[in-house]
Design a protein around this motif. Structure first.
Motif, PDB file in Angstrom:
ATOM      1  N   LEU A  57      -7.753  -3.102   3.855  1.00 26.07           N
ATOM      2  CA  LEU A  57      -7.760  -4.683   3.635  1.00 26.07           C
ATOM      3  C   LEU A  57      -7.398  -5.663   4.563  1.00 26.07           C
ATOM      4  N   ARG A  58      -6.553  -5.020   5.879  1.00 29.22           N
ATOM      5  CA  ARG A  58      -6.922  -6.063   6.912  1.00 29.22           C
ATOM      6  C   ARG A  58      -8.190  -6.901   6.886  1.00 29.22           C
ATOM      7  N   VAL A 109      -0.404  -6.889   5.244  1.00 31.56           N
ATOM      8  CA  VAL A 109      -0.081  -5.427   3.922  1.00 31.56           C
ATOM      9  C   VAL A 109       0.967  -5.402   4.084  1.00 31.56           C
ATOM     10  N   SER A 110       1.931  -4.379   3.181  1.00 34.77           N
ATOM     11  CA  SER A 110       3.192  -3.771   4.276  1.00 34.77           C
ATOM     12  C   SER A 110       2.611  -2.790   3.294  1.00 34.77           C
ATOM     13  N   ASP A 111       3.017  -1.532   4.008  1.00 40.91           N
ATOM     14  CA  ASP A 111       2.608  -0.511   4.708  1.00 40.91           C
ATOM     15  C   ASP A 111       3.753   0.263   3.378  1.00 40.91           C
ATOM     16  N   ARG A 131      -5.362   0.731   5.341  1.00 39.06           N
ATOM     17  CA  ARG A 131      -4.654   0.074   5.604  1.00 39.06           C
ATOM     18  C   ARG A 131      -5.502  -1.403   6.615  1.00 39.06           C
ATOM     19  N   LEU A 140       1.375  -1.346   0.005  1.00 34.10           N
ATOM     20  CA  LEU A 140       0.296   0.135   0.610  1.00 34.10           C
ATOM     21  C   LEU A 140       0.489   0.795   0.131  1.00 34.10           C
ATOM     22  N   ARG A 159      -4.475   6.845   3.811  1.00 38.74           N
ATOM     23  CA  ARG A 159      -3.393   5.162   4.275  1.00 38.74           C
ATOM     24  C   ARG A 159      -3.947   4.260   5.661  1.00 38.74           C
TER      25      ARG A 159
END
Ligand code: AMP
Ligand code: MG
Length: 427
Positions: A226-227, A233-235, A223, A191, A219
């Motif tokens: 998505l979770r 998630v790789s932010d 995030r 992300l 953001r």
């Protein structure tokens, strides 16, 4: 002589349904699976059918505290039967002699021969040299008995591959004796947010914000969304509005992720670097979707390095969401969510809508299909958040769902409208 600016080539707007069909066509289910403890499987997607090796419940058992008997032994109220055994849950029973009854508790196995339970409230204990009970209500055969296998029969497919596990399904899997479940691997999503105006909360205090700066709100909800969709998630944080920085972020992310999700920068202004960068590293379709909020939207692919491993697909999916927070939020729910479900092998169903009366007025007909932020009221209707601007995130917090309003439609109080609840969209 001054040269006139080049004519603006405006792509025709794409319908949301076409955009969705197109995104979904790219979402081939991921193959990777993993085994997780049933305890940890909430929200995960089953990678195989769960077939029951046993029946649930395993035996006929009582659903009441009371007395187990043969219904045929009690044809009139007031009959006294001797109590010949006591059966508690988790303990075995003896066959029941005709003309007798057994003290029994909820969940305890029915003794062989008994076919009904009389609840203790319908009995009176009789003391004396024989221990017995008055049965005060004539029982029906089968009453207060849970049948063996009434929940699950042996060999039944209890939960199917592609089903998303809920708290109740974890309990059901456990009732079959399953301590571990094979689930689809979490989609790995990189992300990042674009925009030089963005500042992270915590890094700069509100009073110290430079002019034009805003906090990065997308953001946070992206995030979290998505979770909730079961993604890992790789932010990658905020990527500056520069071509090189955008290229570098995309390249790093592509190798080890299934999807790169960005917000902002997908318009076609000079400061929108997503489009050329993704095109340089793969391919990109930039769509103007006929929806409000959420017009610009991009789907593409970013090529992976050869070093991404022999089993890796050649490219990583790319989705670019609009920067305006409500646009980002709504396009996530309506497009990214079904995409992620399909990646995980979940069959995507049509959006669940309910017809409810509008308790508001919408005078201005929009050219685009509009998703209005609304809230159910105590009178069974829908109230409209007064400011429907795509930048006003308050609307998404205040609302408990969206009205799917067709293009060109005005709304008068009492009109039936199509409501989509956030609770059906936010897992
Ligand atoms: P863009 O799509 O980059 O042109 O951005 C559209 C609008 O959304 C601009 O007003 C941006 O400042 C705002 N915006 C973009 N990204 C974010 C973000 N991560 N958080 C809050 N607002 C944003
Ligand atoms: Mg921007």
């Amino acid at each position: 002589m001054t040269s006139s600016p080049p004519p603006q080539h405006r792509a025709p707007l794409m319908s949301l349904d076409d955009a969705l069909a197109s995104v979904l066509a790219h979402a081939l289910p991921l193959h990777a699976t993993e085994t997780v403890a049933t305890f940890d499987a909430d929200g995960r997607v089953l990678a195989q059918d769960l077939v029951s090796a046993l029946q649930v419940p395993p035996n006929d058992n009582s659903s009441m505290d009371g007395y187990a008997l043969r219904a045929a032994d009690v044809t009139e109220a007031g009959k006294v039967l001797p109590v010949t055994q006591r059966i508690a849950a988790g303990h075995a029973s003896e066959p029941l002699e005709p003309g007798t009854c057994a003290r029994i508790f909820t969940g305890a196995p029915m003794p062989a021969g008994a076919d009904a339970v009389v609840m203790q409230e319908d009995t009176i204990e009789v003391g004396g040299n024989i221990h017995g009970v008055h049965i005060q209500a004539v029982p029906q055969a089968g009453q207060w008995v849970r049948r063996a296998g009434e929940d699950v029969t042996r060999g039944a497919v209890v939960l199917s591959k592609g089903e998303r596990l809920s708290p109740a399904s974890l309990g059901l899997a456990a009732s079959l004796g399953l301590a571990h479940l094979s689930v689809v691997a979490r989609p790995r999503v990189a992300l990042f947010s674009t925009g030089d105006e963005l500042v992270m909360p915590g890094e700069v205090a509100p009073e110290a914000m430079r002019p034009g700066a805003i906090y990065n709100s997308n953001r946070f909800f992206l995030r979290a969304l998505l979770r909730r969709m079961g993604c890992e998630v790789s932010d990658l944080g905020i990527v500056p509005d520069r071509r090189e920085a955008t290229l570098a972020a995309l390249k790093t992310a592509a190798d080890h992720h299934d999807l790169i999700l960005t917000s902002g920068g997908v318009s076609v202004g000079e400061e929108d670097h997503i489009k050329p960068a993704v095109q340089q590293l793969g391919s990109l379709d930039l769509w103007q979707i006929a929806m409000k909020p959420g017009k610009p939207f991009a789907y593409g692919t970013v090529q992976r390095d050869a070093g991404a491993g022999p089993a890796a697909a050649e490219s990583c999916h790319f989705i670019g969401l609009p920067g305006n927070p409500v646009s980002s939020f709504v396009t996530f729910l309506l497009l990214v969510r079904p995409f992620l479900l399909r990646l995980q092998g979940v069959e995507t169903k049509a959006l669940k809508t309910t017809t409810l009366p509008a308790h508001f007025t919408l005078n201005k007909a929009e050219k685009r299909r509009e998703f209005l932020r609304v809230r159910r009221n105590a009178a069974g209707g829908l109230d409209l958040f007064p400011n429907q601007s795509s930048g006003v995130l308050t609307s998404a917090v205040w609302a408990d769902g969206l009205v799917d309003n067709p293009a060109g439609n005005t709304i008068a109080p009492g009109d039936p409208v199509s409501f989509i609840s956030f609770s059906d969209l936010i897992a």
